[in-house]
Design an enzyme around this catalytic site. Structure first.
Site, short mmCIF file in Angstrom:
data_model
loop_
_atom_site.label_atom_id
_atom_site.label_comp_id
_atom_site.label_asym_id
_atom_site.label_seq_id
_atom_site.Cartn_x
_atom_site.Cartn_y
_atom_site.Cartn_z
N THR A 87 0.75 -1.13 0.07
CA THR A 87 0.16 0.00 -0.14
C THR A 87 0.88 1.06 -0.03
OG1 THR A 87 -1.64 -1.09 1.32
CG2 THR A 87 -1.95 1.26 1.21
N LEU A 159 -7.35 3.58 -5.18
CA LEU A 159 -8.85 2.79 -4.66
C LEU A 159 -8.20 2.04 -3.21
CD1 LEU A 159 -11.50 2.10 -5.00
CD2 LEU A 159 -11.07 0.26 -6.26
N LYS A 160 -7.14 1.62 -3.03
CA LYS A 160 -6.80 0.93 -1.95
C LYS A 160 -6.86 1.87 -0.84
CE LYS A 160 -5.53 -1.65 1.37
NZ LYS A 160 -3.96 -2.47 1.36
N LEU A 161 -6.39 3.41 -0.99
CA LEU A 161 -6.43 4.39 -0.05
C LEU A 161 -7.87 4.60 0.35
CD1 LEU A 161 -3.36 6.92 -0.89
CD2 LEU A 161 -3.44 4.88 0.74
#
Length: 262
Positions: A87, A159-161
């Site tokens: 991440t 999108l992960k954040l």
């Protein structure tokens, strides 16, 4: 998470060589039919696909790009696909991809889910990159979970954040909601039962889960990345303050919820 991914890949028939920045952390994997390398370069030599799962962008850059001849870049061969699953920020991901050698395709592919999901192959994989590169990596990634193509390089990290910001702030909301419950005399167990049927249901599931692992320090890192370019996000900023105040940054985020309520 890296160890869980390794175990899943071995279980699904892949040949795996691993490297860890802290060598003793690879010791529990010694019983598997894998190679354990002393350097990133040794780990990637001859590989068809390379996965990075590290703490932050600085760690990923050091492992892949150097300095020195022990970095992965010294041994990456043209055509090897680099799948970056850590991440990191979308801008950091784009910079990293731009610095990779010509002929080494890169996929941006952070994951949603914890070690349990990795073990069962049910991670959500947020993939950013060209469809052609995704096509090269997707057969292996499907053994880890469901692959969602989000767009170009950086889109997966972005999108992960977003997903992590929602999850972490919901844990903060649950923390405060249970404080309200205590203040007005509602039994925490009853409060949790009621909240599990409402908008905080996923936060209750995460707070009461066993086998999940997401260190408070890593959650704080992710929120700092999420907030970097946001002019005003007071709820997320408050959740970050809660993380910074935690007694044990290495503990799982579920410990933000009073143990007596779980």
């Amino acid at each position: 998470m890296g160890s869980a991914i390794v175990r899943r890949l071995v279980a699904t028939g892949h040949r795996v060589t691993v490297w860890n920045r802290t060598a003793e952390k690879a010791t529990p994997l010694a019983g598997l039919d894998i190679g354990i390398a002393a350097t990133p370069a040794a780990a990637v030599a001859g590989a068809e696909l390379v996965i990075t799962m590290l703490t932050d962008a600085a760690a990923v850059e050091a492992a892949l790009l150097g300095p020195g001849d022990t970095a992965a870049v010294a041994a990456l061969r043209p055509g090897t696909v680099v799948v970056q699953m850590s991440t990191i920020g979308p801008d950091e991901m784009r910079t990293l991809a731009a610095r990779m050698p010509p002929g080494v395709p890169v996929l941006d592919a952070p994951v949603g889910g914890s070690v349990g999901a990795a073990g069962t192959g049910t991670l959500a994989i947020f993939a950013g990159g060209s469809p052609d590169v995704l096509g090269l990596a997707e057969p292996l990634l499907r053994d880890l979970g469901a692959v969602h193509h989000c767009g170009p390089i950086g889109a997966g990290s972005a999108l992960k954040l977003v997903v992590n910001a929602a999850m972490i702030t919901s844990i903060g909301a649950l923390h405060d909601t249970l404080a309200v419950a205590g203040a007005v005399g509602v039994d925490p167990a009853i409060a949790l039962q009621a909240l599990a049927a409402g908008p905080l249901d996923r936060a209750v599931q995460r707070a009461t889960a066993t086998g999940a692992s997401f260190a408070i320090a890593l959650a704080a890192k992710d929120l700092r990345l999420a907030l970097r370019d946001v002019p005003a996000a007071p709820v997320t900023a408050a959740a970050l303050d809660l993380l910074h105040a935690a007694a044990d940054p290495a503990a799982d985020i579920a410990t933000l919820i009073d143990l007596e309520t779980r």
